[in-house]
Scaffold this active site. Structure first.
Site, mmCIF file in Angstrom:
data_model
loop_
_atom_site.group_PDB
_atom_site.id
_atom_site.type_symbol
_atom_site.label_atom_id
_atom_site.label_comp_id
_atom_site.label_asym_id
_atom_site.label_seq_id
_atom_site.Cartn_x
_atom_site.Cartn_y
_atom_site.Cartn_z
ATOM 1 N N CYS A 1 -11.154 2.552 0.288
ATOM 2 C CA CYS A 1 -9.748 2.893 0.542
ATOM 3 C C CYS A 1 -9.354 2.098 1.773
ATOM 4 C CB CYS A 1 -9.604 4.393 0.811
ATOM 5 S SG CYS A 1 -7.961 4.853 1.391
ATOM 6 N N THR A 2 -8.199 1.441 1.706
ATOM 7 C CA THR A 2 -7.837 0.547 2.804
ATOM 8 C C THR A 2 -7.452 1.295 4.088
ATOM 9 O OG1 THR A 2 -5.623 0.396 1.839
ATOM 10 C CG2 THR A 2 -7.164 -1.400 1.350
ATOM 11 N N CYS B 1 -4.375 -1.646 -1.687
ATOM 12 C CA CYS B 1 -4.598 -0.226 -1.923
ATOM 13 C C CYS B 1 -5.604 -0.133 -3.072
ATOM 14 C CB CYS B 1 -3.275 0.423 -2.319
ATOM 15 S SG CYS B 1 -3.437 2.099 -2.950
ATOM 16 N N ASN B 2 -6.689 0.566 -2.845
ATOM 17 C CA ASN B 2 -7.719 0.675 -3.888
ATOM 18 C C ASN B 2 -7.214 1.466 -5.084
ATOM 19 O OD1 ASN B 2 -10.717 -0.145 -2.804
ATOM 20 N ND2 ASN B 2 -9.284 0.337 -1.172
ATOM 21 N N THR B 3 -6.434 2.502 -4.817
ATOM 22 C CA THR B 3 -5.948 3.358 -5.888
ATOM 23 C C THR B 3 -5.066 2.545 -6.840
ATOM 24 O OG1 THR B 3 -5.926 5.115 -4.248
ATOM 25 C CG2 THR B 3 -4.831 5.572 -6.331
ATOM 26 N N TYR C 1 -1.099 8.074 -2.745
ATOM 27 C CA TYR C 1 -1.261 7.652 -4.140
ATOM 28 C C TYR C 1 -2.504 8.303 -4.769
ATOM 29 C CZ TYR C 1 2.064 3.640 -4.101
ATOM 30 O OH TYR C 1 3.178 2.825 -4.073
ATOM 31 N N ASP D 1 0.878 -1.174 0.000
ATOM 32 C CA ASP D 1 0.000 0.000 0.000
ATOM 33 C C ASP D 1 0.913 1.221 0.000
ATOM 34 O OD1 ASP D 1 -2.401 1.569 0.329
ATOM 35 O OD2 ASP D 1 -1.904 1.825 2.433
HETATM 36 N N1 DGL Z 1 -4.887 2.930 1.041
HETATM 37 C C1 DGL Z 1 -4.872 3.567 -0.252
HETATM 38 C C2 DGL Z 1 -6.143 3.200 -1.004
HETATM 39 O O1 DGL Z 1 -6.760 2.191 -0.660
HETATM 40 C C3 DGL Z 1 -4.609 5.015 -0.029
HETATM 41 C C4 DGL Z 1 -4.279 5.777 -1.221
HETATM 42 C C5 DGL Z 1 -3.444 7.001 -0.985
HETATM 43 O O2 DGL Z 1 -2.282 6.854 -0.621
HETATM 44 O O3 DGL Z 1 -3.950 8.096 -1.258
HETATM 45 O O4 DGL Z 1 -6.537 3.835 -1.962
#
Ligand code: DGL
Length: 267
Positions: free
Chosen positions: A186-187, A74-76, A43, A11
């Site tokens: 988002c995780t 990480c969803n992104t 991200y 992540d």
């Molecule tokens: N945990 C990431 C997600 O699930 C966070 C993304 C980020 O760093 O902005 O999207």
């Protein structure tokens, strides 16, 4: 791939620890090698090319550690770089993203109107809405980017006045009205799940990807005959691209006092 090989997880920061924690709870014999790309956090507002570049570098690192599975926690990165990660993993490891298991779960639950919150990149990619509509045309979706939540959580602001105010400001927006489910896209967000539940007071079902994804992973490993069933006390490894106190504190919070945290610079 061997049963005793580790599960690689990555992540941008501490968010993926919510997934790692659930994996460790559900599959206590599995060793975890975690990479938090703290140098490039967040991200959520980086370009697609940058996210693919970071994700490929981390995947190469995890494959070099002989991981049998690479989990994009990480969803992104799941939205923008899953194809690239999958291509790198090929026969060497199983690639898993955190979005598809959540889509399957939501479409088989009694959802009619689903709210989705996530980073700007995740919401702009429209991945949740388009995949849900492809599986189930009757489910309505409503999405909102909530970009302040990741820095807020990384800074340790939760269960306090500031996080409550920011959260209510987002949740009361027009975009999220009349929903029966809310996907935490988002995780990082499972860390504020209690506050989100307090806001909705039981009127909205909260979909926490960490729990859903860990169950999906257990099944996937078991189906591939790669689940480590021999009792062991795995030594998890935690790597960050830039050392931060907040990462160490969160990792300790989730995994106990003694964690093995290394700063690992990738190209
Ligand atoms: N945990 C990431 C997600 O699930 C966070 C993304 C980020 O760093 O902005 O999207």
């Amino acid at each position: 791939m061997n049963k005793t090989d580790a599960i690689g997880i990555f992540d941008s920061g501490i968010g993926g620890l919510t997934v790692g924690h659930q994996i460790a709870k559900l599959m206590p014999n599995e060793q975890i090698i975690y990479f938090g790309d703290t140098k490039h956090l967040p991200y959520g507002d980086k370009s697609k090319d940058a996210i693919i570049h970071y994700s490929k570098n981390i995947t190469k690192f995890l494959l070099n550690q002989n991981c049998k599975m690479v989990v994009i926690a990480c969803n992104t990165a799941s939205a923008l770089a899953f194809g690239a990660v999958k291509d790198l993993c090929k026969q060497k490891a199983i690639a898993v993203n955190v979005i598809d298991p959540v889509i399957d779960f939501t479409c088989t639950s009694k959802a009619h109107s689903v709210g989705i919150i996530g980073t700007k990149n995740t919401i702009l990619s429209d991945v949740y809405a388009s995949k849900i509509h492809a599986l189930s045309s009757e489910v309505k979706t409503r999405s909102l980017a909530t970009p302040l939540l990741v820095p807020m959580i990384e800074e340790g602001f939760y269960q306090n006045k500031i996080s409550n105010t920011i959260l209510s400001n987002y949740l009361e927006k027009e975009e999220l009205q009349n929903i029966d489910h809310l996907i935490l896209g988002c995780t990082h967000y499972p860390l504020i799940e209690d506050e989100i539940k307090q806001y909705y007071k039981g009127t909205v079902e909260i979909v926490n990807s960490a729990k859903i994804v860990s169950k999906y992973i257990e099944k996937k490993l078991s189906d591939s005959d790669l689940l480590n069933e021999s009792p062991s006390q795995p030594q998890h490894e935690f790597h960050v691209s830039d050392f931060t106190d907040s990462f160490e504190q969160s990792a300790q919070h989730f995994f106990g006092e003694r964690i093995n945290l290394k700063e690992t610079r990738l190209k």
